[in-house]
Scaffold this active site. Structure first.
Site, PDB file in Angstrom:
ATOM      1  N   CYS A  83       1.455  -1.033   0.019  1.00  0.00           N
ATOM      2  CA  CYS A  83       0.063   0.071   0.069  1.00  0.00           C
ATOM      3  C   CYS A  83       0.663   1.050   0.052  1.00  0.00           C
ATOM      4  O   CYS A  83       2.038   1.643  -0.554  1.00  0.00           O
ATOM      5  CB  CYS A  83      -1.027  -0.072   1.014  1.00  0.00           C
ATOM      6  N   HIS A 192      -4.135  -4.458   0.213  1.00  0.00           N
ATOM      7  CA  HIS A 192      -3.344  -5.148   0.979  1.00  0.00           C
ATOM      8  C   HIS A 192      -3.602  -6.754   0.911  1.00  0.00           C
ATOM      9  O   HIS A 192      -4.512  -6.870   0.896  1.00  0.00           O
ATOM     10  CB  HIS A 192      -4.994  -4.286   1.639  1.00  0.00           C
ATOM     11  N   GLU A 194      -2.330  -8.607   3.220  1.00  0.00           N
ATOM     12  CA  GLU A 194      -3.782  -9.953   5.487  1.00  0.00           C
ATOM     13  C   GLU A 194      -4.985  -8.966   5.313  1.00  0.00           C
ATOM     14  O   GLU A 194      -5.589  -9.414   5.676  1.00  0.00           O
ATOM     15  CB  GLU A 194      -3.024  -8.784   6.134  1.00  0.00           C
TER      16      GLU A 194
END
Length: 214
Positions: A83, A192, A194
């Protein structure tokens, strides 16, 4: 046991990233740290980032993270930017009236605009939610990930790389933009992983198994 340093400069979604890494590979020691010695000794390095680029760059320079990033990249160890951590590797960002970044790669970070449209319909900015990523190259971090896999995005600014050979993935949201970078031992993503469920966890697993060769 191999180790990964998640650089903590106060601007990243550190808990989620660390938990995701621990989930995909329990035998890797995940160290969330701002200790230059720990970063220098880690087998892999991850640079996260959320928020405004001006604040991120201020903290990066205040805490000498720029030196840690430069050393990690030049060491040949696997390096992942996520990011704003990906955007920070570029030359310059339009955000906050214009901010110089780390200039590790020749790229510009541009604003989607206040009047972003697709087929006559106005698109919301920030670009938030799931979107397909088109893989531009065959890379170890795309292992077991289908072309067009959907990842989770939250951003108002996007990267355009000057060198087409460094583009590892692209996306479309009103405009075409670069969402993944690959160069030697460095990989960077706008999305992202995650927060991207199984596909994101697969990418993180690929990173933890990657030897940095490309």
């Amino acid at each position: 046991m191999s180790s990964i340093a998640v650089i903590d400069y106060g601007m990243g979604n550190l808990h989620s990233v660390a938990k995701a890494l621990e989930h995909v590979e329990p035998n890797v020691r995940v160290q969330v740290t701002n200790d230059p010695k720990v970063v220098a000794e880690a087998d892999r390095v991850l640079l996260p980032g959320v928020g405004a680029i001006r604040d991120c760059m201020a903290e990066i320079y205040r805490q000498d993270v720029d030196k840690e990033v430069a050393e990690a990249i030049r060491s040949g160890r696997p390096f992942l930017g996520i990011c704003v951590g990906f955007q920070a590797l570029m030359s310059h960002s339009q955000e906050n009236g214009g901010v110089d970044c780390l200039n590790e790669f020749d790229g510009q970070v541009k604003f989607f605009g206040n009047d972003l449209q697709e087929a006559g319909e106005r698109l919301k900015v920030p670009h938030m939610g799931w979107n397909e990523v088109q893989q531009s190259i065959d890379h170890p971090l795309w292992h077991n990930l289908d072309e067009g896999s959907r990842f989770y995005f939250v951003h108002s600014y996007y990267v355009k790389l000057a060198q087409a050979a460094q583009v590892a993935g692209r996306c479309h949201y009103g405009v075409d933009f670069d969402v993944a970078l690959a160069h030697k031992n460095v990989f960077g993503v706008q999305f992202h992983p995650e927060k991207s469920h199984t596909v994101g966890l697969q990418l993180l697993k690929n990173f933890l198994n990657w030897d940095g060769q490309f």
